[in-house]
Each structure stands twice: as structure tokens, then as C-alpha cells.
Write a protein that holds these residues in place. Structure first.
Motif, PDB file in Angstrom:
ATOM      1  N   LEU B  11       0.823  -1.213   0.000  1.00 17.66           N
ATOM      2  CA  LEU B  11       0.000   0.000   0.000  1.00 17.66           C
ATOM      3  C   LEU B  11       0.858   1.264   0.000  1.00 17.66           C
ATOM      4  CD1 LEU B  11      -2.720  -1.004   2.630  1.00 17.66           C
ATOM      5  CD2 LEU B  11      -2.870  -1.163   0.151  1.00 17.66           C
ATOM      6  N   ARG B  12       1.840   1.297   0.875  1.00 12.96           N
ATOM      7  CA  ARG B  12       2.714   2.470   0.945  1.00 12.96           C
ATOM      8  C   ARG B  12       4.025   2.097   1.621  1.00 12.96           C
ATOM      9  NH1 ARG B  12      -1.230   6.362   3.935  1.00 12.96           N
ATOM     10  NH2 ARG B  12       0.208   7.881   3.157  1.00 12.96           N
ATOM     11  N   PRO B  53       4.853   0.425  -3.892  1.00 12.34           N
ATOM     12  CA  PRO B  53       3.388   0.513  -3.894  1.00 12.34           C
ATOM     13  C   PRO B  53       2.760  -0.066  -5.159  1.00 12.34           C
ATOM     14  CG  PRO B  53       4.337   2.550  -3.104  1.00 12.34           C
ATOM     15  CD  PRO B  53       5.487   1.716  -3.577  1.00 12.34           C
ATOM     16  N   MET B  55       2.529  -3.312  -5.891  1.00 15.18           N
ATOM     17  CA  MET B  55       3.044  -4.631  -6.282  1.00 15.18           C
ATOM     18  C   MET B  55       2.277  -5.734  -5.535  1.00 15.18           C
ATOM     19  SD  MET B  55       5.330  -4.048  -8.488  1.00 15.18           S
ATOM     20  CE  MET B  55       6.829  -3.243  -9.005  1.00 15.18           C
ATOM     21  N   GLY B  80       2.318  -2.176  -9.972  1.00 12.66           N
ATOM     22  CA  GLY B  80       2.861  -0.832  -9.705  1.00 12.66           C
ATOM     23  C   GLY B  80       3.800  -0.364 -10.793  1.00 12.66           C
ATOM     24  N   TYR B  90      -1.316   6.310 -12.257  1.00  7.09           N
ATOM     25  CA  TYR B  90      -0.550   6.385 -11.002  1.00  7.09           C
ATOM     26  C   TYR B  90      -1.320   7.160  -9.933  1.00  7.09           C
ATOM     27  CZ  TYR B  90       2.942   8.185  -7.721  1.00  7.09           C
ATOM     28  OH  TYR B  90       3.628   8.546  -6.575  1.00  7.09           O
ATOM     29  N   ALA B  94      -2.865   5.674  -6.435  1.00 11.46           N
ATOM     30  CA  ALA B  94      -2.526   6.232  -5.116  1.00 11.46           C
ATOM     31  C   ALA B  94      -3.790   6.416  -4.274  1.00 11.46           C
ATOM     32  CB  ALA B  94      -1.785   7.557  -5.281  1.00 11.46           C
ATOM     33  N   LEU B  97      -4.982   2.937  -3.158  1.00  9.54           N
ATOM     34  CA  LEU B  97      -4.135   2.358  -2.096  1.00  9.54           C
ATOM     35  C   LEU B  97      -4.380   3.079  -0.768  1.00  9.54           C
ATOM     36  CD1 LEU B  97      -0.831   1.940  -4.156  1.00  9.54           C
ATOM     37  CD2 LEU B  97      -2.412   0.129  -3.501  1.00  9.54           C
ATOM     38  N   GLU B  98      -4.549   4.401  -0.834  1.00 11.37           N
ATOM     39  CA  GLU B  98      -4.787   5.159   0.402  1.00 11.37           C
ATOM     40  C   GLU B  98      -6.140   4.779   1.008  1.00 11.37           C
ATOM     41  OE1 GLU B  98      -4.424   9.433   0.037  1.00 11.37           O
ATOM     42  OE2 GLU B  98      -5.052   9.719   2.115  1.00 11.37           O
ATOM     43  N   ARG B 234      -6.310  12.127   0.996  1.00 12.13           N
ATOM     44  CA  ARG B 234      -5.376  13.123   0.489  1.00 12.13           C
ATOM     45  C   ARG B 234      -5.125  13.015  -1.025  1.00 12.13           C
ATOM     46  NH1 ARG B 234       0.249  13.272   3.678  1.00 12.13           N
ATOM     47  NH2 ARG B 234      -0.386  14.772   5.223  1.00 12.13           N
ATOM     48  N   SER B 235      -4.988  11.763  -1.496  1.00 16.43           N
ATOM     49  CA  SER B 235      -4.630  11.553  -2.903  1.00 16.43           C
ATOM     50  C   SER B 235      -5.727  11.995  -3.865  1.00 16.43           C
ATOM     51  CB  SER B 235      -4.353  10.077  -3.167  1.00 16.43           C
ATOM     52  OG  SER B 235      -3.563   9.543  -2.184  1.00 16.43           O
TER      53      SER B 235
END
Lengths: 200, 245
Positions: B11-12, B53, B55, B80, B90, B94, B97-98, B234-235
């Protein structure tokens, strides 16, 4: 807890990146046992570096004047510009002694999860340089990780209509390593970016 | 020391010390996992490229008190790596994932969330649809799995069959004229059709939608997700839709 200034020193050292409480304590006691002249010199350097060092007005590398020594050097190839994420990447490129052009430091990479977008980097300044200076080629040397690749993808899109050659630092196998130990992603990129040595 | 093996999506990542990273992952059987990957920032690391991130990896870790330690990571799919070559994909990944990071809990199996995220990343990597549509579909389905399924056809308040004209965040989607409260929006009927298609993964309908309808749907999806997560993603502010909408 130690008394007074010793604890203050440990606390201040502990705020530095990568320094935990144990390391901070070890460095603090090393400084206490060190020659006073050595400690004086360290304190002086810290004061001077903060007072003198700033960012180059042109490329955003660290500099002691308005321009860094690379931008001020007339022997550098002004037609070639290398874009990197951080000032420490300039030093890494310089160590290779292969690149003779100038640099542009973005100040990081695009990372939406951390709230860092293109407007938080020196992208506008890069586009302005391409208009104002006589640059033929931009070499994108962002880190070979997901953030660096995405930043490169963004820059390639922005530079599409600018009229300069855009190149990307090659990715591949580290010199001195064995092929059998290479990971799939790196090996895949090495195959993708292979160099033709002889045409039929 | 107890070791375990699981399939996980990275994730990050956060830097740790000189060459290490803390990797936050969504593991199929264990939910959110935070583990230290040692030496991954070195150029010669065999792990580094696999623990980025997006993968999908077959992971082996040993348990620690606060953080686990990655001992092996075998690549299953380098989503990723493909996604990073397309800026719009991308930024969409993000946000996915967030959101997954926000919804997942440590120590809880999350098979449905895991499968949804893996499917979303595969669609982005394979450029199956517009990244913006894939993201919006993922967001709606992720919050639905988490227990906040929106309703775009029948009334979210009383269940009266639709179509309805009003949309209310707090009620959970479309509302009839009796359940409509002040502050409800009135999106286009086509927007309700698109939202419904995104929720049910009806891609022919979603792909055929007009740009202005997508824009309106995107705004509603972002507001709906952030309302239920109780704080901003945020993303989402940085998702690039310039070439897709």
C-alpha cells in the motif's frame, strides 16, 4: 534522564533523521569526551552552513552564492540538462564523472499519498528554463522507483510539445552483480532498454 | 520466532534509517500488515523493486512486537511498475491504495477488499478502462464492502423503487421526494445511471458515459467516500483526470 544540558543535547541529537535515543546518547557522550577544539570546530561549521548555504536560484541545488558552482561553471555543456529529485542526487551523478551538462533539482517526487503534487515541485521553473535557456536535451534522472517513474511520466507529458530531446536514465543490472540474482522487474527493464550492438 | 506467509499488495512505504523501509501491505489473510524490509533502498537489493506501492507479492515475514520483518518477497504481479508509466493511472492507484489503507484493520482477514483492490490495480495496469472510472468504481465498491453500500436506484431512506431525482450523502444515495432533506443534490439522471453502473461494474454503460456526467459522478463519489471515512483522502485532490474526462 540526564541532568540539564546533557539531556538537552541528547534530545536535540535525537531529532536528527535516523538517530534514535541510543545513538543520540552515544554521540552526546562522544562529544563530551572529545577535544574541545574539535567540538568548537563542529559548532562553527554548523553555524556557518546555516548562515551561508542556500539554494541555487537557477537549478535549486545547494549553493553558497546566488548560483551553485555547476551553474556558474562556463565549461559545463549548457545544452544538456539533467533533472534530479534531490541535491544529493546531483552529487551521485557528479561522482560518475560522465555527465558534463547542468542540473535541475525538483525538490522531491510526486507522491499523492503524502499530498505532494506537481505544483509542490520545481516543475514550472524547469519549463521556464527550457524557454529561457538554449537547452537541446533533458535527461530525466528521477529515482528508479514507483514515485520516480511516475514523476518521469508526468515530466515526459509536460515536455511533449516543448521541442527538446527527452531521455531517461537507463535502468538495469548493477555492475558487479550476477544475472541469476537479479530481480524480475530490474531484469525486465534491462531487457526493455537493451542496446543493439550490431544490425544485420 | 513465528513466521507466516501470505499474499499481499503493497500500500505504501516509509523510509527507515539508512537503507531500510517500513512497508504497509494489505495481506489477504491477515489484513493490514506493517513490516520492516531491510536494505531495500540499496541499488543491489533483490527486494527493493518488489516492495513498491501497487506490487502484488507472495510474502514471508516473521512477527515482531510492533513491526514484523520481511524475510522473503516473491513477485506475483508487478502492477505498480506498469501503473507508474501512466501518470493518470498512477494518481488513481494512489487514491485506491490510500483508501484501502484507511479501510483495512490489522489482524482481520480482508479477502473481499483484497480481491477488489487486486482487480482494480490489474485493470489500471492493463489500461482496461479510463483510470478515473476504475478509481470511482473501486471507491464505491470498497465502501460497499465496508458496510456503507450506496443506493442509486431505490430510495436510500424508505426503499421506494426509483428512479429518483435527489441525492443525499447522509442518507446513502438516491432519495425520493418524501425522504429528501435540505442540502440534497439533484444530479442528472445519466449520473445516477453511471453511478449504478460503476457500483455493479457494468463497464459497457460506464465506458459510454459523457465527460460532464463522469465529472459529476466523480464529485459525488469523492464526497460519499470521504463522508463515510470521516476525513479526506489526500490523494483524491491530486488525481489526474485531464486526459480521461
Amino acid at each position: 534522564m540526564y541532568e540539564g544540558v546533557v539531556q538537552d543535547l541528547i534530545d536535540e541529537l535525537g531529532r536528527l533523521p535516523g538517530i534514535g535515543p541510543k545513538s543520540a546518547q552515544r554521540i552526546a557522550f562522544h562529544l563530551l569526551a572529545a577535544d574541545p577544539a574539535d567540538v568548537e570546530r563542529l559548532a562553527e561549521v554548523l553555524k556557518v552552513v546555516k548562515a551561508k548555504v542556500r539554494f541555487c536560484e537557477r537549478c535549486f541545488n545547494v549553493a553558497e552564492g546566488p548560483e551553485c558552482r555547476i551553474c556558474a561553471d562556463p565549461r559545463r555543456d549548457a545544452r544538456l540538462l539533467c533533472v534530479v529529485e534531490e541535491p544529493k542526487d546531483v552529487m551521485a551523478m557528479e561522482k560518475a564523472r560522465e555527465f558534463k551538462g547542468r542540473y535541475h533539482v525538483l525538490g522531491g517526487a510526486i507522491d499523492p499519498m503524502e499530498g505532494i503534487g506537481p505544483n509542490d515541485l520545481h516543475v514550472m521553473e524547469l519549463l521556464r528554463r527550457l524557454t529561457d535557456e538554449n537547452i537541446d536535451e533533458v535527461l530525466i534522472a528521477t529515482n528508479p522507483n514507483i514515485r520516480g517513474e511516475a514523476t518521469a511520466a508526468y515530466l515526459i507529458r509536460q515536455l511533449r510539445d516543448v521541442g527538446v530531446t527527452v531521455s531517461r536514465l537507463a535502468s538495469g543490472l548493477p555492475v558487479g552483480g550476477d544475472l541469476e540474482y537479479a530481480d524480475e522487474v530490474t531484469l525486465g527493464r534491462a531487457i526493455e532498454g537493451r542496446k543493439v550492438l550490431q544490425h544485420v | 520466532m513465528a513466521t507466516y506467509r501470505d499474499v499481499a499488495i503493497v500500500l505504501r512505504t516509509h523510509k527507515l534509517g539508512e537503507t531500510d523501509r517500513i512497508i504497509t501491505m494489505l495481506a489477504r489473510g491477515r489484513g493490514k500488515v506493517r513490516a520492516v524490509a531491510k536494505g531495500v533502498r540499496r541499488t543491489k537489493s533483490r527486494f527493493g523493486s518488489r516492495l513498491e506501492p501497487g506490487m502484488l507479492v507472495d510474502l514471508q515475514c516473521y512477527e515482531g512486537r510492533s513491526l514484523d520483518t520481511v524475510t522473503q518477497a516473491e513477485l506475483i504481479a508487478p502492477y505498480g511498475d506498469f501503473i507508474a508509466r501512466d501518470y493518470a493511472a498512477y494518481t488513481a492507484s494512489a487514491a485506491m491504495l490510500e483508501t484501502a489503507d484507511r479501510l483495512a484493520e490489522e489482524g482481520q482477514a480482508v479477502i473481499q477488499q483484497f480481491n477488489l483492490l487486486a482487480g482494480g490495480l490489474a485493470a489500471l495496469a492493463g489500461q482496461a478502462h479510463s483510470p478515473g472510472l476504475i478509481l470511482d468504481s473501486y471507491l464505491l465498491r470498497a465502501v460497499a464492502i465496508a458496510g456503507w453500500a450506496p443506493s442509486f436506484e431505490s430510495c436510500a431512506g424508505c426503499g421506494a423503487p426509483g428512479p429518483h431525482r435527489a441525492f443525499n450523502l447522509a442518507s446513502g444515495g438516491a432519495v425520493c421526494s418524501s425522504c429528501r432533506t435540505p442540502g440534497s443534490g439533484a444530479p442528472r439522471p445519466e449520473t445516477f445511471t453511471l453511478l449504478s453502473a460503476l457500483l455493479t461494474a457494468d463497464w459497457p454503460v460506464a465506458d459510454a458515459s459523457a465527460p460532464e456526467v463522469r465529472r459529476e459522478a466523480t464529485g459525488l463519489v469523492a464526497a460519499y467516500v470521504q463522508w463515510h471515512l470521516e476525513r479526506g483522502v489526500r490523494s483524491l485532490r491530486l488525481v489526474d483526470r485531464s486526459e480521461t474526462v
